[in-house]
Design an enzyme around this catalytic site. Sequence first.
Site: not given
Length: 166
Positions: A14-19, A47, A81
Amino acid sequence: MVPTPRCDVFINHRGVDTKRTVAELLYDRLAQHNVRSFLDNRTMEPGDKLFETINAAILQCKIGIAIFSPRYCESSFCLHELSMLVESCKKLIPIFCDVKPSELLLTDIHCRSETPEQIDRFKMALQEAKYTVGLTFDSQNGNFANLVSRTAEIVLKNINQGSSRR
């Protein structure tokens, strides 16, 4: 199929949490060991078709790393995913970051736009992940370098064994 750079490891998070913490640190560490990893913002190009590129990467990877976080289940992308990783029988390495496996639950709020079939897929994948031995991490008290090193060791061991789940 979309041409995607070959990858050994798919990093689901989850990008906002762990990216900017676990996911990118792990991507960089694996790259130091010449392990080709897929991390959306590092691998995809402008693209690229989102689902086509992600699905192709999942199908060709050997190992999936699922970085679970408190808001993970709010993302249908994360759950899609994870479902694909489980359904394609990839070796799954869960990292429970600031969350216990028992706390990974789908709620009506998270699934209001999903079909009953999708919800069943997501629940099945979460169930599989909950009962897979993983790493636990408390970001307030833990050491990110140790977590990343331990995860990289596990990945390298599995790649060297030519692993596949089941």
